[in-house]
Design a protein around this motif. Structure first.
Motif, PDB file in Angstrom:
ATOM      1  N   HIS A  64       0.700  -1.217  -0.143  1.00  0.00           N
ATOM      2  CA  HIS A  64       0.161   0.134  -0.004  1.00  0.00           C
ATOM      3  C   HIS A  64       0.758   1.343   0.199  1.00  0.00           C
ATOM      4  O   HIS A  64       0.290   2.336  -0.316  1.00  0.00           O
ATOM      5  CB  HIS A  64      -0.925   0.069   1.368  1.00  0.00           C
ATOM      6  CG  HIS A  64      -1.884  -1.080   1.195  1.00  0.00           C
ATOM      7  ND1 HIS A  64      -3.308  -0.805   1.014  1.00  0.00           N
ATOM      8  CD2 HIS A  64      -1.946  -2.123   1.495  1.00  0.00           C
ATOM      9  CE1 HIS A  64      -3.814  -2.094   0.929  1.00  0.00           C
ATOM     10  NE2 HIS A  64      -2.949  -3.096   1.454  1.00  0.00           N
ATOM     11  N   GLY A  65       1.989   1.105   0.400  1.00  0.00           N
ATOM     12  CA  GLY A  65       3.033   2.366   0.431  1.00  0.00           C
ATOM     13  C   GLY A  65       4.313   1.953   1.268  1.00  0.00           C
ATOM     14  O   GLY A  65       4.487   0.801   1.399  1.00  0.00           O
ATOM     15  N   VAL A  66       5.253   2.747   0.985  1.00  0.00           N
ATOM     16  CA  VAL A  66       6.617   2.824   1.570  1.00  0.00           C
ATOM     17  C   VAL A  66       7.005   4.159   2.112  1.00  0.00           C
ATOM     18  O   VAL A  66       6.692   5.263   1.590  1.00  0.00           O
ATOM     19  CB  VAL A  66       7.564   2.323   0.653  1.00  0.00           C
ATOM     20  CG1 VAL A  66       7.757   3.393  -0.539  1.00  0.00           C
ATOM     21  CG2 VAL A  66       8.940   2.267   1.234  1.00  0.00           C
ATOM     22  N   GLU A  69      -5.434   0.191  -9.107  1.00  0.00           N
ATOM     23  CA  GLU A  69      -4.946   1.267  -9.125  1.00  0.00           C
ATOM     24  C   GLU A  69      -5.725   2.408  -8.250  1.00  0.00           C
ATOM     25  O   GLU A  69      -5.246   3.243  -7.696  1.00  0.00           O
ATOM     26  CB  GLU A  69      -4.747   1.821 -10.589  1.00  0.00           C
ATOM     27  CG  GLU A  69      -3.851   1.256 -11.513  1.00  0.00           C
ATOM     28  CD  GLU A  69      -3.537   1.809 -12.635  1.00  0.00           C
ATOM     29  OE1 GLU A  69      -4.422   2.661 -13.000  1.00  0.00           O
ATOM     30  OE2 GLU A  69      -2.894   1.265 -13.712  1.00  0.00           O
ATOM     31  N   ALA A  70      -6.971   2.018  -8.176  1.00  0.00           N
ATOM     32  CA  ALA A  70      -7.779   2.726  -7.356  1.00  0.00           C
ATOM     33  C   ALA A  70      -7.679   2.740  -5.974  1.00  0.00           C
ATOM     34  O   ALA A  70      -7.735   3.912  -5.342  1.00  0.00           O
ATOM     35  CB  ALA A  70      -9.456   2.266  -7.596  1.00  0.00           C
ATOM     36  N   GLU A  71      -7.169   1.722  -5.281  1.00  0.00           N
ATOM     37  CA  GLU A  71      -6.631   1.757  -4.012  1.00  0.00           C
ATOM     38  C   GLU A  71      -5.231   1.915  -3.736  1.00  0.00           C
ATOM     39  O   GLU A  71      -4.783   2.142  -2.607  1.00  0.00           O
ATOM     40  CB  GLU A  71      -7.270   0.382  -3.142  1.00  0.00           C
ATOM     41  CG  GLU A  71      -6.384  -0.850  -3.960  1.00  0.00           C
ATOM     42  CD  GLU A  71      -6.969  -2.189  -3.060  1.00  0.00           C
ATOM     43  OE1 GLU A  71      -7.837  -1.828  -2.062  1.00  0.00           O
ATOM     44  OE2 GLU A  71      -6.198  -3.020  -3.512  1.00  0.00           O
ATOM     45  N   GLY A  72      -4.374   2.228  -4.872  1.00  0.00           N
ATOM     46  CA  GLY A  72      -3.278   2.540  -4.784  1.00  0.00           C
ATOM     47  C   GLY A  72      -2.247   1.396  -4.334  1.00  0.00           C
ATOM     48  O   GLY A  72      -1.270   1.685  -3.667  1.00  0.00           O
ATOM     49  N   THR A  73      -2.545  -0.033  -4.748  1.00  0.00           N
ATOM     50  CA  THR A  73      -1.920  -1.070  -4.321  1.00  0.00           C
ATOM     51  C   THR A  73      -1.386  -1.733  -5.610  1.00  0.00           C
ATOM     52  O   THR A  73      -1.777  -1.550  -6.741  1.00  0.00           O
ATOM     53  CB  THR A  73      -2.944  -2.049  -3.504  1.00  0.00           C
ATOM     54  OG1 THR A  73      -4.009  -2.460  -4.460  1.00  0.00           O
ATOM     55  CG2 THR A  73      -3.266  -1.699  -2.343  1.00  0.00           C
ATOM     56  N   PHE A  74      -0.255  -2.311  -5.218  1.00  0.00           N
ATOM     57  CA  PHE A  74       0.265  -3.354  -6.334  1.00  0.00           C
ATOM     58  C   PHE A  74       1.022  -4.340  -5.563  1.00  0.00           C
ATOM     59  O   PHE A  74       1.364  -4.649  -4.529  1.00  0.00           O
ATOM     60  CB  PHE A  74       1.505  -2.347  -7.190  1.00  0.00           C
ATOM     61  CG  PHE A  74       2.567  -1.763  -6.253  1.00  0.00           C
ATOM     62  CD1 PHE A  74       3.871  -2.333  -6.255  1.00  0.00           C
ATOM     63  CD2 PHE A  74       2.381  -0.643  -5.651  1.00  0.00           C
ATOM     64  CE1 PHE A  74       4.698  -1.847  -5.529  1.00  0.00           C
ATOM     65  CE2 PHE A  74       3.297   0.161  -4.744  1.00  0.00           C
ATOM     66  CZ  PHE A  74       4.672  -0.619  -4.950  1.00  0.00           C
ATOM     67  N   ARG A  75       1.576  -5.196  -6.581  1.00  0.00           N
ATOM     68  CA  ARG A  75       2.215  -6.482  -6.122  1.00  0.00           C
ATOM     69  C   ARG A  75       3.975  -6.108  -5.855  1.00  0.00           C
ATOM     70  O   ARG A  75       4.535  -5.737  -6.934  1.00  0.00           O
ATOM     71  CB  ARG A  75       2.069  -7.709  -7.100  1.00  0.00           C
ATOM     72  CG  ARG A  75       0.884  -8.125  -7.147  1.00  0.00           C
ATOM     73  CD  ARG A  75       0.541  -9.002  -8.266  1.00  0.00           C
ATOM     74  NE  ARG A  75      -0.781  -9.768  -8.552  1.00  0.00           N
ATOM     75  CZ  ARG A  75      -1.594  -9.113  -9.389  1.00  0.00           C
ATOM     76  NH1 ARG A  75      -1.218  -7.899 -10.268  1.00  0.00           N
ATOM     77  NH2 ARG A  75      -2.934  -9.251  -9.550  1.00  0.00           N
ATOM     78  N   LYS A  76       4.303  -6.714  -4.757  1.00  0.00           N
ATOM     79  CA  LYS A  76       5.726  -6.498  -4.474  1.00  0.00           C
ATOM     80  C   LYS A  76       6.487  -7.837  -4.259  1.00  0.00           C
ATOM     81  O   LYS A  76       6.285  -8.465  -3.120  1.00  0.00           O
ATOM     82  CB  LYS A  76       5.961  -5.467  -3.302  1.00  0.00           C
ATOM     83  CG  LYS A  76       7.338  -5.062  -2.774  1.00  0.00           C
ATOM     84  CD  LYS A  76       8.190  -4.459  -3.733  1.00  0.00           C
ATOM     85  CE  LYS A  76       9.504  -3.947  -3.201  1.00  0.00           C
ATOM     86  NZ  LYS A  76      10.108  -2.929  -4.087  1.00  0.00           N
ATOM     87  N   PRO A  77       7.276  -8.345  -5.139  1.00  0.00           N
ATOM     88  CA  PRO A  77       7.865  -9.808  -4.909  1.00  0.00           C
ATOM     89  C   PRO A  77       9.073  -9.388  -4.058  1.00  0.00           C
ATOM     90  O   PRO A  77       9.751  -8.372  -4.037  1.00  0.00           O
ATOM     91  CB  PRO A  77       8.570  -9.787  -6.342  1.00  0.00           C
ATOM     92  CG  PRO A  77       7.612  -8.939  -7.284  1.00  0.00           C
ATOM     93  CD  PRO A  77       7.091  -8.018  -6.567  1.00  0.00           C
ATOM     94  N   PHE A  78       9.280 -10.324  -3.290  1.00  0.00           N
ATOM     95  CA  PHE A  78      10.562 -10.415  -2.403  1.00  0.00           C
ATOM     96  C   PHE A  78      10.916 -11.821  -2.029  1.00  0.00           C
ATOM     97  O   PHE A  78      10.274 -12.742  -2.268  1.00  0.00           O
ATOM     98  CB  PHE A  78      10.093  -9.629  -1.260  1.00  0.00           C
ATOM     99  CG  PHE A  78       9.022 -10.225  -0.151  1.00  0.00           C
ATOM    100  CD1 PHE A  78       9.665 -10.962   0.793  1.00  0.00           C
ATOM    101  CD2 PHE A  78       7.726 -10.369  -0.405  1.00  0.00           C
ATOM    102  CE1 PHE A  78       8.545 -11.701   1.582  1.00  0.00           C
ATOM    103  CE2 PHE A  78       6.543 -10.820   0.391  1.00  0.00           C
ATOM    104  CZ  PHE A  78       6.948 -11.553   1.532  1.00  0.00           C
ATOM    105  N   TYR A  79      11.980 -11.805  -1.262  1.00  0.00           N
ATOM    106  CA  TYR A  79      12.557 -13.043  -0.881  1.00  0.00           C
ATOM    107  C   TYR A  79      12.449 -13.011   0.951  1.00  0.00           C
ATOM    108  O   TYR A  79      12.817 -11.741   1.459  1.00  0.00           O
ATOM    109  CB  TYR A  79      13.981 -13.269  -1.003  1.00  0.00           C
ATOM    110  CG  TYR A  79      13.887 -13.558  -2.594  1.00  0.00           C
ATOM    111  CD1 TYR A  79      13.736 -14.679  -3.291  1.00  0.00           C
ATOM    112  CD2 TYR A  79      14.270 -12.644  -3.687  1.00  0.00           C
ATOM    113  CE1 TYR A  79      13.753 -15.125  -4.552  1.00  0.00           C
ATOM    114  CE2 TYR A  79      14.383 -12.793  -5.221  1.00  0.00           C
ATOM    115  CZ  TYR A  79      14.209 -14.080  -5.270  1.00  0.00           C
ATOM    116  OH  TYR A  79      13.996 -14.395  -6.759  1.00  0.00           O
TER     117      TYR A  79
END
Length: 222
Positions: free
Chosen positions: A83-85, A131-141
């Motif tokens: 949702h944000g950083v 995009e409406a809620e301002g979220t996206f997928r964040k790949p990580f380990y």
């Protein structure tokens, strides 16, 4: 004295034909020489290409590929709904507090930044973002090998499990299993998380939030 010599028409015609033949022959010889030289050049070029190709291929294999680097120790490859950083934990917590929909979200610290995540999946198609809620997928380990004190294998299984019933089995002590404080605390934490939610994506999130912050043994990398 008269030095003029008379030639018959046939003699003149024969001389002309002879000259043309000689000209054609000369052009042909020059052509063959040029083609032959060109062919040798091409063969040399091919030979050079064959000789240098393996060396070039070897260099390409040794060259590191840019991009993100996979951590050692067989880390878990996962995907978060972000949702944000933020630059501080307080700012991230304030962001969560202003949105009731983020009641089950958590703050994850990595690379000196604080990420607000609300779910963690094992594959990108598990997470619904917009995009409406301002979220996206964040790949990580997620690296958990340093969590041996609490049973790294148990934490890894809980994070990668796709069956809630199997996760709940981890909350009980098995026959001959260690009752060390770290393992006992892990069971208590897992009981608390599964009582808080039955959503596997949120369970993974809350476990990682705990073991990257309070315990500090789990590590997040991108």
């Amino acid at each position: 004295m008269n030095f003029k010599k008379k030639y018959s028409k046939m003699t003149v015609l024969a001389a002309m034909i002879h000259g043309v033949v000689i000209g054609i022959a000369a052009v042909a010889i020059v052509g063959f020489v040029i083609v032959g030289t060109s062919g040798i050049g091409k063969e040399q070029a091919v030979e050079k290409g064959v000789a240098t190709q393996p060396e070039k291929k070897g260099e390409e294999e040794k060259t590191p590929v840019s991009g993100d680097v996979v951590p050692t120790g067989d880390p878990l490859k996962m995907v978060a709904k972000q949702h944000g950083v933020f630059s501080s934990a307080d700012a991230a917590k304030e962001f969560i507090a202003t949105d009731a929909a983020l009641a089950k979200a958590a703050v994850i610290e990595a690379d000196g930044q604080f990420f607000v995540w609300s779910a963690i999946g094992l594959a990108e198609d598990e997470l619904i973002v917009s995009e409406a809620e301002g979220t996206f997928r964040k790949p990580f380990y997620a690296e958990t090998s340093a969590c041996s004190a609490i049973g790294a294998g148990k934490l890894t299984k809980a994070l990668s499990e796709t069956d809630l019933a199997q996760i709940k089995i981890l909350t009980t002590s098995g026959e001959g299993e260690s009752d060390e404080k770290g393992v006992a605390d892990f069971r208590k934490n897992l009981v608390a998380v599964t009582a808080f939610t039955s959503d596997l994506q949120v369970i993974r999130l809350q476990l990682l939030a705990h073991y990257t912050h309070k315990d500090g043994c789990a590590k997040i990398s991108f």
